[in-house]
Design a protein around this motif. Structure first.
Motif, short mmCIF file in Angstrom:
data_model
loop_
_atom_site.label_atom_id
_atom_site.label_comp_id
_atom_site.label_asym_id
_atom_site.label_seq_id
_atom_site.Cartn_x
_atom_site.Cartn_y
_atom_site.Cartn_z
N SER A 195 0.60 -1.25 0.21
CA SER A 195 0.09 0.05 -0.28
C SER A 195 0.74 1.29 -0.08
CB SER A 195 -1.00 0.06 1.34
OG SER A 195 -0.30 0.06 2.43
N GLU A 205 -5.12 2.69 0.36
CA GLU A 205 -5.83 1.60 1.14
C GLU A 205 -5.27 0.19 1.04
OE1 GLU A 205 -10.33 0.32 2.24
OE2 GLU A 205 -9.78 2.43 2.08
N ASP A 206 -5.06 -0.18 -0.27
CA ASP A 206 -4.62 -1.43 -0.68
C ASP A 206 -3.94 -1.53 -1.58
OD1 ASP A 206 -6.22 -1.04 -2.92
OD2 ASP A 206 -8.14 -2.26 -1.54
N SER A 207 -3.60 -2.56 -2.58
CA SER A 207 -2.73 -2.81 -3.71
C SER A 207 -3.13 -1.93 -4.85
CB SER A 207 -2.38 -4.12 -3.85
OG SER A 207 -1.49 -4.63 -2.89
#
Length: 58
Positions: free
Chosen positions: A11, A24-26
């Motif tokens: 992230s 927030e995420d990949s």
């Protein structure tokens, strides 16, 4: 769990230009990095695909 860190989504990314990106995420990071490339490094947009971005991320 010893192997859980390796499975954690990436992230964060430090662009070679010095900009720090955090999502927030990949998947959100890939979109953020692509937007950064388009805005700040348009000549490199085609040079970095999803896999390249995730390789640089942590």
């Amino acid at each position: 769990m010893a192997g859980s860190a390796a499975l954690a989504p990436k992230s964060r990314l430090h662009c070679p230009c010095g900009k720090y990106l955090h999502a927030e995420d990949s998947e959100a990071l890939v979109h953020l990095a692509q937007a950064h490339l388009a805005a700040d490094h348009p000549h490199l947009v085609e040079a970095y695909d999803r896999e390249d971005i995730l390789w640089m991320a942590y």
